[in-house]
Design a protein around this motif. Structure first.
Motif, PDB file in Angstrom:
ATOM      1  N   MET A  30      24.292 -24.195  91.307  1.00 24.35           N
ATOM      2  CA  MET A  30      23.620 -22.881  91.108  1.00 24.35           C
ATOM      3  C   MET A  30      23.570 -22.156  92.445  1.00 24.35           C
ATOM      4  O   MET A  30      23.066 -22.685  93.427  1.00 24.35           O
ATOM      5  N   GLU A  31      24.094 -20.951  92.479  1.00 22.22           N
ATOM      6  CA  GLU A  31      24.074 -20.257  93.771  1.00 22.22           C
ATOM      7  C   GLU A  31      22.649 -19.848  94.113  1.00 22.22           C
ATOM      8  O   GLU A  31      21.811 -19.646  93.238  1.00 22.22           O
ATOM      9  N   ASN A  32      22.403 -19.778  95.394  1.00 15.65           N
ATOM     10  CA  ASN A  32      21.097 -19.335  95.853  1.00 15.65           C
ATOM     11  C   ASN A  32      20.795 -17.973  95.218  1.00 15.65           C
ATOM     12  O   ASN A  32      21.603 -17.061  95.266  1.00 15.65           O
ATOM     13  N   LYS A  33      19.599 -17.859  94.610  1.00 10.41           N
ATOM     14  CA  LYS A  33      19.256 -16.625  93.888  1.00 10.41           C
ATOM     15  C   LYS A  33      19.430 -15.376  94.754  1.00 10.41           C
ATOM     16  O   LYS A  33      19.841 -14.332  94.273  1.00 10.41           O
ATOM     17  N   LEU A  34      19.106 -15.505  96.032  1.00  6.68           N
ATOM     18  CA  LEU A  34      19.156 -14.318  96.885  1.00  6.68           C
ATOM     19  C   LEU A  34      20.593 -13.914  97.212  1.00  6.68           C
ATOM     20  O   LEU A  34      20.840 -12.807  97.652  1.00  6.68           O
ATOM     21  N   ASP A  35      21.547 -14.827  97.009  1.00 11.04           N
ATOM     22  CA  ASP A  35      22.944 -14.493  97.279  1.00 11.04           C
ATOM     23  C   ASP A  35      23.492 -13.452  96.311  1.00 11.04           C
ATOM     24  O   ASP A  35      24.577 -12.926  96.520  1.00 11.04           O
ATOM     25  N   VAL A  36      22.769 -13.199  95.238  1.00  6.77           N
ATOM     26  CA  VAL A  36      23.282 -12.230  94.260  1.00  6.77           C
ATOM     27  C   VAL A  36      23.033 -10.792  94.716  1.00  6.77           C
ATOM     28  O   VAL A  36      23.606  -9.862  94.163  1.00  6.77           O
ATOM     29  N   PHE A  37      22.192 -10.609  95.721  1.00  6.73           N
ATOM     30  CA  PHE A  37      21.813  -9.256  96.136  1.00  6.73           C
ATOM     31  C   PHE A  37      22.574  -8.776  97.364  1.00  6.73           C
ATOM     32  O   PHE A  37      23.127  -9.552  98.133  1.00  6.73           O
ATOM     33  N   ARG A  38      22.557  -7.448  97.537  1.00  6.42           N
ATOM     34  CA  ARG A  38      23.127  -6.778  98.714  1.00  6.42           C
ATOM     35  C   ARG A  38      24.606  -7.101  98.916  1.00  6.42           C
ATOM     36  O   ARG A  38      25.082  -7.162 100.036  1.00  6.42           O
ATOM     37  N   ARG A  39      25.325  -7.292  97.811  1.00  6.50           N
ATOM     38  CA  ARG A  39      26.750  -7.574  97.924  1.00  6.50           C
ATOM     39  C   ARG A  39      27.565  -6.301  97.733  1.00  6.50           C
ATOM     40  O   ARG A  39      27.087  -5.330  97.142  1.00  6.50           O
ATOM     41  N   GLU A  40      28.771  -6.312  98.224  1.00  7.42           N
ATOM     42  CA  GLU A  40      29.623  -5.129  98.119  1.00  7.42           C
ATOM     43  C   GLU A  40      29.977  -4.846  96.658  1.00  7.42           C
ATOM     44  O   GLU A  40      30.045  -5.760  95.830  1.00  7.42           O
ATOM     45  N   LEU A  41      30.214  -3.587  96.363  1.00  6.57           N
ATOM     46  CA  LEU A  41      30.599  -3.186  95.012  1.00  6.57           C
ATOM     47  C   LEU A  41      32.047  -3.573  94.746  1.00  6.57           C
ATOM     48  O   LEU A  41      32.833  -3.746  95.678  1.00  6.57           O
ATOM     49  N   VAL A  42      32.370  -3.699  93.453  1.00  9.54           N
ATOM     50  CA  VAL A  42      33.735  -4.059  93.052  1.00  9.54           C
ATOM     51  C   VAL A  42      34.259  -2.972  92.118  1.00  9.54           C
ATOM     52  O   VAL A  42      33.567  -2.554  91.183  1.00  9.54           O
ATOM     53  N   ASP A  43      35.463  -2.525  92.363  1.00  7.86           N
ATOM     54  CA  ASP A  43      36.057  -1.470  91.530  1.00  7.86           C
ATOM     55  C   ASP A  43      36.457  -1.995  90.152  1.00  7.86           C
ATOM     56  O   ASP A  43      37.128  -3.011  90.046  1.00  7.86           O
ATOM     57  N   VAL A  44      36.031  -1.275  89.115  1.00 10.27           N
ATOM     58  CA  VAL A  44      36.500  -1.535  87.753  1.00 10.27           C
ATOM     59  C   VAL A  44      37.135  -0.237  87.268  1.00 10.27           C
ATOM     60  O   VAL A  44      36.452   0.784  87.134  1.00 10.27           O
ATOM     61  N   GLN A  45      38.429  -0.262  87.087  1.00 10.98           N
ATOM     62  CA  GLN A  45      39.174   0.943  86.666  1.00 10.98           C
ATOM     63  C   GLN A  45      38.816   2.147  87.542  1.00 10.98           C
ATOM     64  O   GLN A  45      38.600   3.270  87.059  1.00 10.98           O
ATOM     65  N   GLY A  46      38.704   1.885  88.840  1.00 17.27           N
ATOM     66  CA  GLY A  46      38.457   2.960  89.797  1.00 17.27           C
ATOM     67  C   GLY A  46      37.003   3.350  89.976  1.00 17.27           C
ATOM     68  O   GLY A  46      36.692   4.268  90.733  1.00 17.27           O
ATOM     69  N   VAL A  47      36.101   2.649  89.281  1.00 18.93           N
ATOM     70  CA  VAL A  47      34.664   2.961  89.393  1.00 18.93           C
ATOM     71  C   VAL A  47      33.947   1.783  90.065  1.00 18.93           C
ATOM     72  O   VAL A  47      34.030   0.652  89.579  1.00 18.93           O
ATOM     73  N   PRO A  48      33.240   2.023  91.185  1.00 17.43           N
ATOM     74  CA  PRO A  48      32.526   0.926  91.851  1.00 17.43           C
ATOM     75  C   PRO A  48      31.320   0.470  91.014  1.00 17.43           C
ATOM     76  O   PRO A  48      30.498   1.288  90.602  1.00 17.43           O
ATOM     77  N   LEU A  49      31.257  -0.845  90.768  1.00 17.12           N
ATOM     78  CA  LEU A  49      30.153  -1.427  90.004  1.00 17.12           C
ATOM     79  C   LEU A  49      29.606  -2.643  90.753  1.00 17.12           C
ATOM     80  O   LEU A  49      30.266  -3.178  91.644  1.00 17.12           O
ATOM     81  N   PHE A  50      28.420  -3.100  90.358  1.00 19.68           N
ATOM     82  CA  PHE A  50      27.888  -4.336  90.939  1.00 19.68           C
ATOM     83  C   PHE A  50      28.887  -5.462  90.683  1.00 19.68           C
ATOM     84  O   PHE A  50      29.490  -5.535  89.603  1.00 19.68           O
ATOM     85  N   TRP A  51      29.045  -6.344  91.646  1.00 21.98           N
ATOM     86  CA  TRP A  51      30.026  -7.446  91.551  1.00 21.98           C
ATOM     87  C   TRP A  51      29.827  -8.253  90.269  1.00 21.98           C
ATOM     88  O   TRP A  51      30.796  -8.688  89.642  1.00 21.98           O
ATOM     89  N   SER A  52      28.569  -8.435  89.870  1.00 22.52           N
ATOM     90  CA  SER A  52      28.283  -9.300  88.718  1.00 22.52           C
ATOM     91  C   SER A  52      28.667  -8.628  87.396  1.00 22.52           C
ATOM     92  O   SER A  52      28.993  -9.310  86.420  1.00 22.52           O
ATOM     93  N   ILE A  53      28.633  -7.288  87.355  1.00 18.23           N
ATOM     94  CA  ILE A  53      29.117  -6.569  86.165  1.00 18.23           C
ATOM     95  C   ILE A  53      30.646  -6.693  86.116  1.00 18.23           C
ATOM     96  O   ILE A  53      31.229  -6.952  85.060  1.00 18.23           O
ATOM     97  N   ALA A  54      31.275  -6.511  87.276  1.00 16.77           N
ATOM     98  CA  ALA A  54      32.742  -6.600  87.335  1.00 16.77           C
ATOM     99  C   ALA A  54      33.224  -7.980  86.880  1.00 16.77           C
ATOM    100  O   ALA A  54      34.219  -8.092  86.150  1.00 16.77           O
ATOM    101  N   GLU A  55      32.492  -9.034  87.277  1.00 15.91           N
ATOM    102  CA  GLU A  55      32.882 -10.399  86.900  1.00 15.91           C
ATOM    103  C   GLU A  55      32.838 -10.613  85.391  1.00 15.91           C
ATOM    104  O   GLU A  55      33.607 -11.374  84.837  1.00 15.91           O
ATOM    105  N   LYS A  56      31.898  -9.959  84.734  1.00 16.51           N
ATOM    106  CA  LYS A  56      31.720 -10.146  83.275  1.00 16.51           C
ATOM    107  C   LYS A  56      32.240  -8.938  82.497  1.00 16.51           C
ATOM    108  O   LYS A  56      31.799  -8.672  81.383  1.00 16.51           O
ATOM    109  N   TRP A  57      33.164  -8.197  83.100  1.00 15.75           N
ATOM    110  CA  TRP A  57      33.575  -6.927  82.515  1.00 15.75           C
ATOM    111  C   TRP A  57      34.117  -7.072  81.097  1.00 15.75           C
ATOM    112  O   TRP A  57      33.867  -6.224  80.232  1.00 15.75           O
ATOM    113  N   ALA A  58      34.836  -8.153  80.821  1.00 13.81           N
ATOM    114  CA  ALA A  58      35.406  -8.348  79.477  1.00 13.81           C
ATOM    115  C   ALA A  58      34.287  -8.407  78.433  1.00 13.81           C
ATOM    116  O   ALA A  58      34.432  -7.871  77.320  1.00 13.81           O
ATOM    117  N   GLN A  59      33.174  -9.014  78.798  1.00 16.89           N
ATOM    118  CA  GLN A  59      32.034  -9.095  77.859  1.00 16.89           C
ATOM    119  C   GLN A  59      31.408  -7.721  77.628  1.00 16.89           C
ATOM    120  O   GLN A  59      31.004  -7.393  76.515  1.00 16.89           O
TER     121      GLN A  59
END
Length: 295
Positions: free
Chosen positions: A1-30
């Protein structure tokens, strides 16, 4: 389990040219395969445009002005943020699966990223837009206290990012224009934050008409009272104080900060204003969309 605080303050990830939170991008198919229900009501906004306000109003309408029912839980549980996934903290998709119909669903996605099931079922949608300068200021303070965002940097740096669309959920300009165009073909009620500030009663009447609901004046008065800024600011079920300090640090800046139109004048320098206005004119020149920067 990753350290809970590691989920915050991370760089955005582009999804189809739109910057989103990394965790949304990871689960984009869902997110993309989310299955709307025909009686879902979608609440769509660019961040910091009155999302919580319109959500509270609609929950009050759905509960016939009964404030006690609207105190049943925090606003982010009554109106789940569909695409928000923060490991160990939040999953809007899971929340919605377990909600009874009719559901109120919140999104900040630009129109082209919305799951196709909403269009397939021709769900009713309410979009609230707010003038760009007030959004930029509010979003800057929100970045400071809401840790899922990257660090905002200075106001000057943040304003550059905002103008370039390098913030979560992308360009304000594309967002407001995209939904504005889409309203021509789907059941979208497009409202303006400034109109709500100026005359909330008439905006609530628009909502009731759109939702095909009749309400006695006494109920509308209750909704007006319970959705006023001062009452909501004191309401722990509306003001996000029920979240952990890791998620939102209200000591840095309260979630519900000022809730006014024209606060940008307290933040912009003359040079920033002039640069912003020039850029704004260029980006909005081909749109019929018109905003008021103050009321």
């Amino acid at each position: 389990m990753e350290n809970k605080l590691d989920v915050f303050r991370r760089e955005l990830v582009d999804v189809q040219g739109v910057p989103l939170f990394w965790s949304i991008a990871e689960k984009w198919a869902q997110v993309q395969s989310f299955e709307a229900w025909p009686d879902d009501l979608l609440i769509s906004t660019y961040p910091k445009s009155g999302t919580t306000w319109i959500s509270e109003i609609l929950d009050l309408i759905y509960n016939n002005g009964d404030a006690e029912k609207c105190h049943r839980d925090a606003i982010y549980k009554r109106v789940p943020f569909m695409e928000l996934i923060i490991p160990g903290f939040s999953n809007g998709l899971e929340q919605l699966k377990n909600m009874p119909s009719p559901r109120l669903v919140k999104t900040h996605l630009p129109v082209q990223l919305l799951p196709s099931s909403f269009w397939k079922y021709d769900c009713k949608m309410i979009y609230v837009a707010r003038n760009a300068k007030d959004v930029a200021v509010s979003y800057y303070y929100f970045h400071q206290m809401a840790k899922m965002h990257p660090e905002p940097g200075t106001w000057e740096e943040f304003l550059d990012k905002f103008m370039a669309g390098k913030v979560s959920f992308g360009s304000w300009y594309d967002h407001v224009k995209g939904w504005w165009e889409k309203r021509k073909d789907y059941r979208i009620l497009y409202l303006f934050y400034e109109d709500m500030k100026e005359d909330l009663r008439s905006e609530i009447q628009k909502l009731l008409k759109f939702l095909e609901k009749d309400m006695p004046e006494e109920t509308v008065n209750k909704i007006l009272y319970h959705s006023s800024f001062n009452v909501m600011k004191q309401n722990p079920n509306a003001n996000y104080t029920t979240l952990t300090k890791e998620e939102m640090d209200h000591s840095v800046s309260p979630f519900m900060r000022k809730g006014i139109s024209g606060d940008w004048k307290n933040q912009f320098t003359v040079a920033q204003y002039e640069r912003f206005e020039e850029d704004y004119e260029e980006k909005m020149k081909n749109s019929s969309l018109k905003f008021r920067s103050e009321i």
